[in-house]
Design a protein around this motif. Structure first.
Motif, PDB file in Angstrom:
ATOM      1  N   VAL A  29      11.483  -8.337 -20.356  1.00 33.40           N
ATOM      2  CA  VAL A  29      12.907  -8.027 -20.484  1.00 33.40           C
ATOM      3  C   VAL A  29      13.417  -7.393 -19.200  1.00 33.40           C
ATOM      4  CG1 VAL A  29      14.601  -6.623 -21.702  1.00 33.40           C
ATOM      5  CG2 VAL A  29      12.805  -7.798 -22.989  1.00 33.40           C
ATOM      6  N   ALA A 318      19.453   4.115 -23.222  1.00 31.89           N
ATOM      7  CA  ALA A 318      19.223   3.424 -24.487  1.00 31.89           C
ATOM      8  C   ALA A 318      18.293   2.230 -24.303  1.00 31.89           C
ATOM      9  CB  ALA A 318      20.547   2.964 -25.086  1.00 31.89           C
ATOM     10  N   GLY A 319      18.089   1.814 -23.059  1.00 34.93           N
ATOM     11  CA  GLY A 319      17.241   0.652 -22.806  1.00 34.93           C
ATOM     12  C   GLY A 319      15.845   0.792 -23.380  1.00 34.93           C
ATOM     13  N   HIS A 321      15.121   1.966 -26.044  1.00 27.31           N
ATOM     14  CA  HIS A 321      15.157   1.601 -27.469  1.00 27.31           C
ATOM     15  C   HIS A 321      14.523   0.227 -27.675  1.00 27.31           C
ATOM     16  CE1 HIS A 321      17.959   4.913 -27.994  1.00 27.31           C
ATOM     17  NE2 HIS A 321      17.875   4.738 -29.297  1.00 27.31           N
ATOM     18  N   ILE A 322      14.684  -0.635 -26.685  1.00 27.34           N
ATOM     19  CA  ILE A 322      14.096  -1.974 -26.817  1.00 27.34           C
ATOM     20  C   ILE A 322      12.580  -1.849 -26.923  1.00 27.34           C
ATOM     21  CG2 ILE A 322      13.838  -4.230 -25.736  1.00 27.34           C
ATOM     22  CD1 ILE A 322      16.395  -3.731 -24.232  1.00 27.34           C
ATOM     23  N   MET A 324      10.886   0.722 -27.881  1.00 24.59           N
ATOM     24  CA  MET A 324      10.532   1.321 -29.172  1.00 24.59           C
ATOM     25  C   MET A 324      10.605   0.276 -30.283  1.00 24.59           C
ATOM     26  SD  MET A 324      12.583   4.842 -28.465  1.00 24.59           S
ATOM     27  CE  MET A 324      12.917   5.243 -30.148  1.00 24.59           C
ATOM     28  N   ALA A 325      11.667  -0.529 -30.275  1.00 24.81           N
ATOM     29  CA  ALA A 325      11.810  -1.562 -31.294  1.00 24.81           C
ATOM     30  C   ALA A 325      10.688  -2.583 -31.196  1.00 24.81           C
ATOM     31  CB  ALA A 325      13.162  -2.251 -31.148  1.00 24.81           C
ATOM     32  N   LEU A 328       7.618  -1.318 -32.788  1.00 22.13           N
ATOM     33  CA  LEU A 328       7.711  -1.402 -34.246  1.00 22.13           C
ATOM     34  C   LEU A 328       7.611  -2.860 -34.706  1.00 22.13           C
ATOM     35  CD1 LEU A 328       7.938   0.318 -36.700  1.00 22.13           C
ATOM     36  CD2 LEU A 328      10.401   0.289 -36.524  1.00 22.13           C
ATOM     37  N   PHE A 329       8.216  -3.768 -33.957  1.00 21.03           N
ATOM     38  CA  PHE A 329       8.127  -5.195 -34.306  1.00 21.03           C
ATOM     39  C   PHE A 329       6.672  -5.635 -34.401  1.00 21.03           C
ATOM     40  CE2 PHE A 329      12.460  -6.639 -32.386  1.00 21.03           C
ATOM     41  CZ  PHE A 329      13.081  -6.313 -33.572  1.00 21.03           C
TER      42      PHE A 329
ATOM     43  N   LEU C  82      10.177 -11.763 -38.720  1.00 24.27           N
ATOM     44  CA  LEU C  82       9.447 -10.607 -39.242  1.00 24.27           C
ATOM     45  C   LEU C  82       9.380 -10.626 -40.762  1.00 24.27           C
ATOM     46  CD1 LEU C  82      10.710  -7.707 -36.993  1.00 24.27           C
ATOM     47  CD2 LEU C  82       8.401  -8.584 -37.138  1.00 24.27           C
ATOM     48  N   ALA C  96      14.276  -1.642 -37.054  1.00 23.03           N
ATOM     49  CA  ALA C  96      13.739  -2.004 -35.741  1.00 23.03           C
ATOM     50  C   ALA C  96      14.704  -2.950 -35.040  1.00 23.03           C
ATOM     51  CB  ALA C  96      12.366  -2.653 -35.906  1.00 23.03           C
ATOM     52  N   PHE C  99      17.513  -0.938 -33.574  1.00 26.52           N
ATOM     53  CA  PHE C  99      17.104  -0.306 -32.311  1.00 26.52           C
ATOM     54  C   PHE C  99      17.139  -1.309 -31.182  1.00 26.52           C
ATOM     55  CE2 PHE C  99      14.724   2.985 -34.800  1.00 26.52           C
ATOM     56  CZ  PHE C  99      15.385   4.055 -34.250  1.00 26.52           C
ATOM     57  N   GLY C 103      19.433  -1.141 -27.805  1.00 24.50           N
ATOM     58  CA  GLY C 103      18.869  -1.118 -26.466  1.00 24.50           C
ATOM     59  C   GLY C 103      19.317  -2.316 -25.633  1.00 24.50           C
ATOM     60  N   MET C 107      21.631  -2.568 -22.208  1.00 22.96           N
ATOM     61  CA  MET C 107      21.185  -3.161 -20.940  1.00 22.96           C
ATOM     62  C   MET C 107      22.169  -4.222 -20.472  1.00 22.96           C
ATOM     63  SD  MET C 107      17.937  -2.105 -20.062  1.00 22.96           S
ATOM     64  CE  MET C 107      16.830  -3.389 -19.524  1.00 22.96           C
TER      65      MET C 107
END
Lengths: 340, 512, 305
Positions: A29, A318-319, A321-322, A324-325, A328-329, C82, C96, C99, C103, C107
């Motif tokens: 990314v 906030a980037g 967050h990707i 982190m997501a 979790l994914f 998912l 998720a 989030f 994010g 960007m």
């Protein structure tokens, strides 16, 4: 016993593998956005784990993260999905602030426990409202905790912009500073504060209650088969309210710790999504205490990294967050959402 | 019959974790015949038919249709080959109407539905076979018998030629069964092939042209209906073991005793599709078994839950051991000596991911806790469980493994041992033998009758009229949440109970 | 005697209610087939930022809407993978996704903060918009407002009048029954989620292209979650969703108007209105919704052996 050790090893290897996969996707990314992922990762690493100060700051960030993760992990034992850690943290901070700025003349040995209890109560009541709504069949705790996050943050804003605004702080929206007696003591010349002890005690109690006590047994029973638990005379409603209360209280303690030890006054920028990150940690760890510590460490590094990326790479905070997501994914996709 | 078979199954094999459900099964089905598949629960009949319908995929084996090998990978494929199946638990959608349920099933409809024409087709076919079903009614409002008809309609409208029925008579009253067999006869006349799964001998003899008996995943034999007798079928089904009859006591010694349980005018809320209780009066005395007959969904579950304290009364009073207990919690009821034996232990009683001993402790966590709950007295749990298992003459399983690792029969035994461990005074038995093999069912029945002889009161809820007549001292019949009849097995016939169960006008016998 | 205050509130309600309606329809389509998507918030953000970026680069807001719809649909496929293919927990996966959307949109939108666009302009309907009062109340909106109610009707028609919709609803009620009737639950659920994603993307695009006409991080501010509550309020029915969205749009509009007119109540307390209203509405409607909820909501077809 070797059997268990092997299984734990396998779990660890899998965890590392999944984490690496998420890192690789995030690197892709970053590349798409024209950033250099290797530089980015290196900067995150050197700023957080490359110095003793960096490490201490990672530990400081871990304190609220462990508490907010417990706020999710505890109710999740009976399949409650508490996404309200953020709001519970804010209300905990709000209650603690009320105590700290109103009883300024109390000695520390009395004031500190008081604001601790207030913080716990604030977050706990906020969580218990959702528990109550769930028990009455009014709303699922997931949606009510989510909506109440917004209410909680607005409530804190209301107080710091309005009635509690410190008249001496020019135009900054913040409460009056805490008296010294209401500041949690820190250790070793770092910002690591007494909240760390609360987090550790919380973890130990969490493990002990679940594995040893009658209540833990009953909670696990509800988690495995709610219908059978009810037919065996276990009151699920009582556990729903109780666990939302204690869980919310944990997040409230996190809020108390932040406001007392880190900020020293109530500000709207109290939490950079600590409650949501705690949710992520609990799901990554599958509710296991050691896993919570490990995941909290990891996400502490990542969220601190978010600030660094913003400063050095002009990537919005906030980037991360990707990332982190993504973590979790991969955890969710791997495990099919099983609780353990 | 010299014709070649319409459908041939050869060497079908299917295993589930821990069970070989079908072991090289061969079967031929001809057009224009009713082919009964007979066997006790777990013999592999349903599995075989679900493979044929594409619901399960076989491990190996070959299916031939008119001599051509075919691959059936999903129900969708099966429908292409004009095979249809009525499942044991209806695969209907209660919230939708009859017409919508049938439409869902029809192949080759245009993207935009023309509901009027579909309803017309439904009415035509139901006319032809003499069913009366209102296509606009939501399915949850229908009786079990009507839902059965909807299923048949579905298959006919979808143009199936091979019709599979999985235990269609399970929840039908006797006269409804006769009606269904009339439908079978009409379908047979029109050249349909029918496969009919059951474990009831009488039905097989009443309607089947040929009978295949299955035992433990294998075919025990295929015989012509005209040549079959009850004893030849029993021998094929069970080999040597035969269902043991339990002696019922002639007189009821409970007569003089004070009631153990008494419900006075109890009402409950009706939740969704099920009937709530309406003005229910019920007495159970120590040392008697009170059987509750009824088509499932007529308030039996609510009755059991009210007695257990899980469901609250909106009206009426409950007494237990002579004390008013209308507002007791489930925990209080259980601790006063009430046991609960469910139909489906995995769903309603067992905790598969907890260990065997933890499951045992669930019967009364307070009693087994130490230091006010800070730790558990596992020693006491184990010795109580051991004692109970020995008393019931069950094998002792390992205590530390998760209960879910045991076989289904062993889970059922564990739950029985747990519930019987503290000599309950009142036992709520909820379809206690449904889904059990003959031996486990017999041992469950024996436990009930022994407990009764030792002075326990038992509320026996069952759909199996034979079991109810065999075990009960008194019988009550439920229909739409009410008790519509009360009698003793000696004074009422199964047919009379059947009429009461379905709300037919049959004489409302009250003989007490 | 309709005061200008009330007219402003009414037209504000329609403006603010439109993205809510698209979002509610999105959630309703998913939930009718048994899937709760808490990631709608993220889908909307992706729609908002993609729509905005496209409009900035092409200067054509209609291309922006189109790109937003497509991006929303594709982004929702991640969620589909998912919860359908991997059978992951729907609620956690949804969060998720949220989030990820937060994010990713931050960007994408980083370089656009502060830029303004003309966006979707009001289309005045000839003659009608000239009528005093009524003209302003009903005939002075952008294209997405005009199309909102037709889209709701279209969704209703798809759900209740076509074979596809019947199958979809059947899967939401009882996937095993639908499978036994020869349907492919997983394929249909993917299709439903794609359409839901399109609607969610449009909802986001309306926020950034028609209402705000700028981009800000997390500009949806919880509207995705409000929509989840609105679906329950509207009993999973596309037509009832219109009324629900108007009501909530009204709450938002009331709050904005009161702030604009300097009503002496803290803006923070007014901002709480939609969230508190959601909670209250959930509580009041709880009794009525049990029968309306799809029978298999939250569960995914596990397949047979």
């Amino acid at each position: 016993m070797a059997f268990f050790r092997n299984r734990r090893m396998a779990g660890l290897i899998r965890f590392v593998g999944l984490f690496a996969l998420a890192l690789m996707i995030f690197a892709a990314v970053l590349l798409v956005f024209g950033k250099n992922p290797i530089r980015a990762y290196w900067d995150i690493f050197s700023a957080t784990l490359g110095s003793s100060y960096g490490i201490s700051e990672v530990l400081v960030r871990m304190i609220p993260l462990i508490l907010t993760a417990l706020a999710v992990a505890l109710p999740s034992r009976i399949w409650l999905i508490n996404v309200g850690g953020e709001g519970q943290l804010f209300i905990g901070a709000l209650f603690a602030t009320w105590g700290a700025v109103n009883f300024t003349n109390l000695p520390a040995w009395l004031l500190l426990p008081s604001i601790g209890i207030l913080g716990f109560l604030g977050g706990g009541l906020w969580g218990a409202i959702s528990g109550f709504m769930r028990v009455r069949g009014w709303a699922s705790e997931t949606i009510s905790t989510l909506l109440m996050n917004y209410v909680a943050i607005l409530l804190v804003n209301f107080f710091v912009f309005g009635p509690w605004k410190d008249p001496e702080s020019a135009n900054y929206p913040q409460s009056a500073p805490f008296p010294d007696a209401a500041i949690l003591p820190s250790f070793f010349g770092t910002r690591i504060h007494l909240g760390a002890v609360l987090a550790i005690v919380g973890l130990i109690l969490f493990y002990f209650v679940l594995s040893r006590t009658r209540w833990g047994l009953e909670m696990r029973a509800i988690g495995v088969n709610q219908e059978a638990a009810r037919r065996n005379g276990i009151s699920t409603s009582r556990y729903i309210i109780l666990l939302m209360l204690i869980g919310g209280g944990m997040a409230g303690l996190a809020g108390m710790g932040e406001v007392s030890a880190i900020h020293g006054q109530l500000r709207p920028s109290l939490s950079p999504g600590l409650g949501y990150t705690g949710f992520l940690i609990s799901w990554m760890a599958g509710g296991h205490p050691i896993g919570i510590v490990a995941a909290a460490f990891l996400l502490s590094v990542i969220t601190s990294g978010g600030d660094i990326l913003q400063m050095t790479h002009r990537i919005p905070a906030a980037g991360v967050h990707i990332l982190m997501a993504l973590i979790l994914f991969v955890v969710l996709a791997r495990r099919g959402g099983k609780p353990r | 019959m010299n014709r070649s078979p319409l459908l041939t199954l050869r060497s079908m094999t299917k295993s589930f974790p821990g069970v070989l459900a079908n072991d090289h099964v061969d079967l031929d089905i001809y057009g224009g015949e009713v082919h009964a598949l007979l066997g006790e629960n777990g013999a592999g009949k349903s599995t075989l038919m679900k493979i044929l319908y594409g619901f399960y995929r076989p491990d190996s084996g070959e299916i031939r249709l008119n001599g051509q090998p075919v691959h059936i990978r999903s129900p969708h494929d099966a429908r292409q080959f004009r095979i249809g199946m009525v499942f044991q638990d209806f695969v209907q959608i209660p919230a939708m109407t009859v017409a919508e349920n049938i439409t869902l099933f029809l192949p080759d409809l245009p993207f935009v539905l023309n509901q009027a024409s579909i309803i017309k087709r439904i009415e035509e076919v139901s006319e032809r076979y003499g069913f009366k079903v209102n296509p606009h009614a939501p399915v949850w409002r229908l009786s079990v018998g009507e839902r059965q008809k909807v299923e048949v309609l579905k298959l006919l409208l979808a143009d199936a030629r091979i019709l599979i029925f999985d235990e269609p008579t399970r929840s039908l009253a006797p006269h409804e069964v006769d009606g269904l067999f009339q439908v079978f006869a009409n379908l047979k006349r029109d050249g349909y092939a029918l496969a009919f799964i059951t474990h009831k001998m009488k039905e097989v003899l009443a309607c089947a042209d040929r009978i295949t008996v299955m035992r433990r995943g294998k075919v025990a034999g295929t015989i012509k209906g005209s040549e079959a007798t009850e004893s030849s079928l029993i021998e094929l089904m069970f080999g040597k073991q035969i269902e043991e009859a339990l002696g019922r006591r002639g007189e009821t010694p409970a007569d003089g005793r004070k009631p153990l349980l008494e419900l006075k005018g109890v009402n409950t809320r009706s939740e969704g599709m099920a009937w709530g209780l309406k003005d229910v009066h019920l007495i159970i005395k120590p040392g008697e078994i009170v059987g509750v007959a009824g088509v499932s969904g007529n308030g039996q579950k609510e009755l059991g839950d009210v007695v257990l304290g899980l469901e609250k009364c909106t009206k009426g009073v409950k007494y237990l051991h002579g004390e008013k207990y209308t507002d007791w919690s489930v925990a209080q009821v259980r601790e006063s000596g009430v046991a609960f034996i469910p139909e489906d232990p995995l769903g309603m009683a067992a905790f598969p991911w907890l260990s065997v001993q933890e499951n045992m402790a669930m019967v009364n966590t307070r009693m087994y806790s130490k230091q006010g709950g800070l730790s558990m007295d596992w020693q006491a749990v184990r010795s109580d469980l051991q004692a109970s298992l020995e008393r019931l003459e069950f094998n002792i399983p390992p205590f530390y493994v998760p209960l879910g690792f045991l076989s289904g029969g062993n889970i059922q035994r564990m739950i029985l041992a747990r519930e019987m461990a503290h000599h309950p005074k009142l036992i709520i038995a909820f379809y206690p033998t449904r889904g059990l093999d003959v031996q486990s069912a017999n041992s469950a029945r024996r436990i009930l009758s022994t407990s009764r002889d030792q002075g326990a009161g038992i509320l026996l809820i069952s759909e199996d009229l034979g079991e109810l007549f065999n075990l009960s001292d008194r019988l009550v019949v439920m229909f739409q949440g009410r008790i519509v009849g009360e009698s003793t097995p000696q004074e009422i016939s199964m047919n009379e109970v059947g009429y009461l169960m379905t709300g037919s006008k049959g004489e409302n016998k009250k003989s007490d | 005697m309709i005061g200008p205050f009330l007219i402003s509130i009414f037209s504000g309600a329609i403006h603010s209610g439109t993205p809510l309606l698209y979002a509610t329809l999105s959630e309703a389509v998913g939930e009718r087939t048994g899937i709760v998507n808490l990631g709608l918030e993220g889908v909307m953000l992706i729609g908002a930022v993609v729509g905005f970026t496209t409009t900035v680069q092409t200067g054509n807001p209609f291309l922006g809407v189109l790109a937003a719809a497509l991006a929303g649909g594709l982004f929702n496929m991640v969620f589909g993978f998912l919860v359908i293919t991997r059978r992951a927990n729907q609620l956690a996966s949804g969060l998720a996704l949220m989030f990820c959307g937060v994010g990713l949109s931050a960007m994408i939108g980083a370089s656009l903060i502060g830029s303004r666009i003309e966006g979707l302009n009001e289309i005045q309907i000839p003659l009608l918009s000239g009528i005093p009062v009524i003209g302003r109340m009903f005939f002075n909106y952008d294209i997405l407002v005009y199309s909102a109610i037709p889209v709701a009707v279209l969704v209703w028609w798809l759900m209740f009048r076509t074979r596809w919709g019947l199958s979809l609803r059947a899967i939401g009620e009882n996937p095993t029954a639908a499978f036994a009737a020869g349907k492919n639950p997983h394929r249909l659920q993917y299709q439903a989620l794609f359409i839901a994603g399109i609607l969610g993307g449009i909802a986001g695009a309306h926020l950034s292209l028609a209402i705000a006409k700028t981009w800000a991080e997390w500009m949806t501010a919880g509207r995705g979650f409000v929509a989840v509550a609105l679906v329950i309020f509207s009993k999973w029915h596309p037509i009832r969703a219109i009324a629900g969205s108007l009501l909530f749009g009204g709450a938002i509009s009331l709050q904005l108007q009161m702030q604009a007119r300097g009503v002496p109540v803290s803006s923070f307390l007014l901002d709480m209105l939609p969230y508190v209203l959601s909670l209250v509405v959930l509580a009041i409607w709880s009794g009525a919704r049990r029968h309306a909820a799809p029978g298999s909501l939250g569960r995914v077809f596990q397949g047979t052996e």
